[in-house]
Enzyme design. Structure first.
Site, PDB file in Angstrom:
ATOM      1  N   GLU A 274      -5.048 -18.781  16.121  1.00 25.96           N
ATOM      2  CA  GLU A 274      -5.508 -17.896  15.145  1.00 25.96           C
ATOM      3  C   GLU A 274      -4.920 -18.035  13.539  1.00 25.96           C
ATOM      4  OE1 GLU A 274      -6.400 -13.877  17.733  1.00 25.96           O
ATOM      5  OE2 GLU A 274      -4.376 -14.441  17.155  1.00 25.96           O
TER       6      GLU A 274
ATOM      7  N   ASP B 162       0.734  -0.913  -0.311  1.00 27.65           N
ATOM      8  CA  ASP B 162       0.197   0.080  -0.132  1.00 27.65           C
ATOM      9  C   ASP B 162       0.778   1.380   0.115  1.00 27.65           C
ATOM     10  OD1 ASP B 162      -2.307   1.959   1.117  1.00 27.65           O
ATOM     11  OD2 ASP B 162      -3.285  -0.326   0.722  1.00 27.65           O
ATOM     12  N   ASP B 163       0.412   2.497   0.503  1.00 33.03           N
ATOM     13  CA  ASP B 163       0.962   3.813   0.347  1.00 33.03           C
ATOM     14  C   ASP B 163       2.214   3.682   1.179  1.00 33.03           C
ATOM     15  OD1 ASP B 163       1.328   6.228   0.140  1.00 33.03           O
ATOM     16  OD2 ASP B 163      -0.416   6.954   1.226  1.00 33.03           O
TER      17      ASP B 163
ATOM     18  N   LYS C  89      -4.201  -1.168  -7.144  1.00 34.10           N
ATOM     19  CA  LYS C  89      -5.509  -0.417  -5.975  1.00 34.10           C
ATOM     20  C   LYS C  89      -5.278   0.856  -6.391  1.00 34.10           C
ATOM     21  CE  LYS C  89      -6.978   0.389  -1.246  1.00 34.10           C
ATOM     22  NZ  LYS C  89      -6.624  -0.169  -0.010  1.00 34.10           N
TER      23      LYS C  89
ATOM     24  N   ASP D  11     -13.288   2.127   4.051  1.00 38.19           N
ATOM     25  CA  ASP D  11     -12.178   2.084   4.976  1.00 38.19           C
ATOM     26  C   ASP D  11     -12.609   1.642   6.568  1.00 38.19           C
ATOM     27  OD1 ASP D  11     -10.251   3.040   3.200  1.00 38.19           O
ATOM     28  OD2 ASP D  11     -10.387   5.186   3.639  1.00 38.19           O
TER      29      ASP D  11
ATOM     30  N   CYS E  33     -10.720   2.441  -5.442  1.00 34.73           N
ATOM     31  CA  CYS E  33     -10.898   3.199  -3.994  1.00 34.73           C
ATOM     32  C   CYS E  33     -10.828   4.477  -4.055  1.00 34.73           C
ATOM     33  CB  CYS E  33      -9.578   2.506  -3.213  1.00 34.73           C
ATOM     34  SG  CYS E  33      -9.589   2.886  -1.410  1.00 34.73           S
TER      35      CYS E  33
ATOM     36  N   ASP F 142     -19.288   3.379  -7.521  1.00 30.52           N
ATOM     37  CA  ASP F 142     -20.451   3.528  -8.556  1.00 30.52           C
ATOM     38  C   ASP F 142     -20.330   2.843  -9.704  1.00 30.52           C
ATOM     39  OD1 ASP F 142     -18.952   5.024 -10.300  1.00 30.52           O
ATOM     40  OD2 ASP F 142     -18.654   6.512  -8.645  1.00 30.52           O
TER      41      ASP F 142
ATOM     42  N   ASP G 246      -6.420   4.631  -5.717  1.00 34.58           N
ATOM     43  CA  ASP G 246      -7.056   5.265  -4.762  1.00 34.58           C
ATOM     44  C   ASP G 246      -7.264   6.840  -5.158  1.00 34.58           C
ATOM     45  OD1 ASP G 246      -8.234   5.713  -2.193  1.00 34.58           O
ATOM     46  OD2 ASP G 246      -6.477   4.760  -0.982  1.00 34.58           O
ATOM     47  N   MET G 247      -8.078   7.403  -4.405  1.00 40.04           N
ATOM     48  CA  MET G 247      -8.477   8.743  -4.539  1.00 40.04           C
ATOM     49  C   MET G 247      -8.818   9.285  -3.103  1.00 40.04           C
ATOM     50  SD  MET G 247     -11.477  11.046  -6.133  1.00 40.04           S
ATOM     51  CE  MET G 247     -11.486  12.854  -6.532  1.00 40.04           C
TER      52      MET G 247
ATOM     53  N   GLY H 215     -11.832   4.838   0.525  1.00 38.93           N
ATOM     54  CA  GLY H 215     -12.732   3.797   0.950  1.00 38.93           C
ATOM     55  C   GLY H 215     -13.566   3.619   0.012  1.00 38.93           C
TER      56      GLY H 215
END
Length: 734
Positions: free
Chosen positions: A612, A364-365, A474, A546, A524, A532, A476-477, A527
């Protein structure tokens, strides 16, 4: 035939519905019916009394019995006696905004229409017909093409509009909705989907009063606050019975949806581009295309309506080859590390994930520029090898060597003030020439209306993807647009900026997803801020929210499911205490909720206990066994979490032979009856066996008498029940 034209009556039929229009004696295109098939001209139900202070068309001479102000119209315009919400507003050089559109011609075209530069549905099987009805103004050579795509088996009618300026002068489009629907009665309620960041698409059902109910977005994106879809449901409509109409806009920018109840208790519903501050300059021989709207009707309740949308979006809107493919189960490092990582830390997460059966690692970022927090480096899409302590390609190769795929987070539309890109191109951001721009998350918005920006981003990300063998992106905005001024546009065309921005985003998405067809793209926007139908055209899945808290996700995923297929919903198991709410929820419950979507994990696997980790292995095994049902089956909401103490849903195979029921009981109360749900979508004449204990039920019993859920102590306790259809011989043998 799905389109029939007789005596200027246009009848569009699907398996279960009739949509009908009629040209009247004055050339006005009236809307006469949308509902169950009746096999006849439905204009006989028109009843228009003489109403004082309702202006009359000039053509009617002295008659006061004909006014556009009370008629059911197919595409109403402002300025010539209809005082309700208009679908279209234009301005011509003399300053007037009146339009008088009359029927001009029609065409029936084989195949589904397309829309220039905009996402729109398609028909892979070439079974669809298009009806094009052209209206023309009585004074000017202004033509309006109403487009209808009829998807017979899917019970869907799509709509779009093209405005053509054939005058010798420039005109201005001030408003152009994609679909307008007039209904003769008002005993409807509206279901809409509101929210905020990390609590998107919460279903709200409200009565309609006289006046206008309105939702929309001024944020330059469809937004966390309102989703671009509405449902009109009869007052007695529920999940399994009653009439409902859906209107869903295939658009990702600012929009508006209005529902007006008029003086005769009639309903007008419109949906389209946001008209506030919108002005589109249309030169001679130019045309403007409105986005598409997807309409569907059900007289069998909201569950059927939703599944019509789910099937349609999967088969006719999501163009990615991944739409019918099983998606890899992923691990995203964000909530495990945030910005604090290096290559070895990422590899350790990937190795732990691989041992548990996870198939895709997503970085990710924080991997680029000098990105150590969220106040710098957006736009500098070059790898920070010093931080990774290795080239990105080397990290990718090591992940691939584990037998896993590699994914990468990007945010193409944004730039940090503290970045090389901004210092080199300060004129590439949206900002007024005389005002400082509003900041949000320390980032500014790139001018996607500028073709130079789109070209640059295409080159940067093409190079990045090709050099590093990326398997997943991914996109994102992370902020809304607040400064609606594009330096690339002239002062005269600044009112086109919001729409041109979205055209630029679509252009870039089209280029990258077309070039890299074998890469799985996930959308994304902080989130679910741009979840749409427009984005689903390019991205087969979208990060739902998110907020990964399992309890809250029950409400978010419930609202999302009214229009959007579960197969497109990104949903992951995250760490506890939950990073958004601080809530502690069992790993089992988190897994059940995340299985209603594209499954994955967002946590530090090294912090899990051996027990777990075994549970994670089991979750992955269970999800893989049910993934085809999640991707392709029918989805039913079995409860309303806003009204009940349980959130329950089910997946039913298309042949009705396999069923999975999942549920979360929010709170156990002393001396309470067991939670109880009624199943949907089964064959009422067949028998079903519960896998857990072999208990047999008829389909009719499960749907009419229902099924008890396990009674468990605690809060947010989940369960999963599997049922399978058996034949009568097997039952007799037992």
């Amino acid at each position: 035939m799905s389109i029939q034209v007789r005596d200027q009556v246009f009848s569009l039929t699907t398996n279960d519905s009739l949509y009908q229009m009629k040209v009247d004696q004055y050339g006005i295109l009236n809307h006469t019916w949308y509902g169950p098939k009746t096999e006849m001209d439905m204009s006989y139900i028109e009843d228009y009394p003489e109403i004082s202070f309702s202006a009359n068309l000039w053509d009617t001479e002295k008659s006061r019995m004909y006014s556009l102000n009370d008629r059911l119209l197919e595409y109403p315009c402002g300025g010539i006696s209809d005082f309700r919400e208009p679908a279209l507003l234009l301005r011509v050089p003399d300053g007037s905004s009146s339009l008088d559109l009359r029927y001009y011609s029609y065409e029936i075209l084989e195949g589904k229409y397309s829309i220039e530069k905009l996402p729109a549905s398609f028909d892979r099987d070439h079974k669809t017909q298009t009806l094009k009805i052209t209206l023309k103004d009585t004074v000017y050579d202004i033509f309006v093409d109403l487009l209808y795509g009829i998807f017979e088996e899917e019970n869907v009618i799509t709509r779009s509009v093209t405005i053509r300026n054939m005058t010798p002068f420039e005109i201005q489009v001030k408003k152009a909705v994609s679909a307008s629907l007039d209904l003769p009665e008002s005993d409807y309620e509206v279901i809409h989907f509101h929210g905020r960041h990390a609590m998107e698409r919460l279903a709200e059902r409200t009565s309609l009063s006289h006046g206008t109910f309105s939702i929309g977005s001024r944020r330059g994106q469809s937004s966390h606050q309102h989703n671009p879809g509405i449902i009109l449901a009869k007052n007695n409509t529920n999940e399994t019975s009653g009439e409902a109409y859906g209107m869903l806009l295939v658009y990702s920018g600012g929009f508006e949806a209005d529902i007006e109840k008029d003086q005769l208790d009639q309903i007008r519903a419109t949906i389209g581009l946001r008209s506030e501050n919108f002005r589109w300059q249309l030169k001679p021989c130019e045309h403007f295309c409105a986005p598409e709207a997807i309409l569907s009707y059900s007289e069998k309740g909201l569950g059927v309506l939703s599944n019509q949308y789910h099937d349609f979006i999967r088969s006719h809107l999501i163009r990615s080859s991944f739409v019918h493919q099983k998606r890899p189960i992923l691990i995203n490092n964000w909530e495990a590390t945030y910005f604090d990582f290096n290559g070895e830390k990422l590899l350790s997460i990937a190795k732990s994930a691989h041992e548990l059966g996870i198939e895709l690692f997503v970085l990710d970022d924080g991997w680029f520029g000098e990105r150590h927090n969220d106040d710098s480096s957006l736009g500098d899409w070059f790898v920070n090898e010093k931080k990774l302590q290795m080239p990105l390609r080397q990290l990718v190769e090591k992940i691939h060597a584990l037998g896993m795929q590699f994914g990468l987070w990007i945010e193409p539309e944004m730039v940090s003030e503290n970045s090389k890109l901004y210092r080199d191109h300060p004129n590439w951001v949206l900002r007024s020439p005389l005002r400082d721009p509003a900041r949000s998350r320390y980032q500014l918005v790139l001018d996607m209306a500028n073709p130079e920006v789109v070209d640059y981003l295409e080159q940067v990300f093409t190079k990045l993807i090709e050099e590093n063998e990326i398997d997943y992106i991914k996109w994102d905005m992370n902020r809304s647009i607040s400064d609606f001024y594009a330096p690339s546009l002239s002062p005269k065309t600044q009112s086109e900026m919001a729409h041109r921005y979205m055209l630029g985003v679509y252009d870039l998405a089209d280029r990258l997803t077309s070039r890299f067809e074998n890469i799985l793209f996930e959308g994304c926007a902080g989130g679910g801020g741009r979840f749409d139908a427009g984005m689903l055209y390019y991205f087969p899945q979208y990060w739902c929210s998110d907020d990964t808290d399992a309890h809250n996700r029950c409400f978010i995923q419930h609202g999302t499911s009214f229009f959007y297929p579960i197969s497109a919903t990104g949903s992951h198991v995250s760490a506890i205490p939950n990073h958004q709410t601080g809530r502690n929820t069992s790993l089992y419950t988190r897994g059940i909720v995340a299985m209603a979507g594209t499954f994955g994990y967002e946590l530090d696997l090294s912090e899990l206990s051996p027990k777990e980790k075994e549970e994670v292995k089991e979750q992955i095994k269970v999800y893989k066994s049910m993934q085809e049902l999640v991707l392709e089956g029918d989805y039913y909401r079995l409860s309303d979490p806003n009204q009940q103490n349980v959130s329950a849903w089910s997946f039913v195979s298309k042949d009705k032979k396999k069923i999975i029921v999942q549920a979360v009981v929010f709170e156990h109360k002393p001396n309470m009856k067991k939670p109880h749900v009624f199943l949907q979508g089964l064959d009422e004449n067949r028998w079903y066996r519960r896998k857990e204990d072999g208990h047999l039920f008829t389909g009719k019993a499960l749907m009419k008498a229902g099924l008890f859920l396990p009674d468990q102590l605690g809060t947010d306790e989940a369960c999963m029940i599997e049922l399978e259809q058996i034949d009568s011989k097997n039952r007799e043998a037992q």
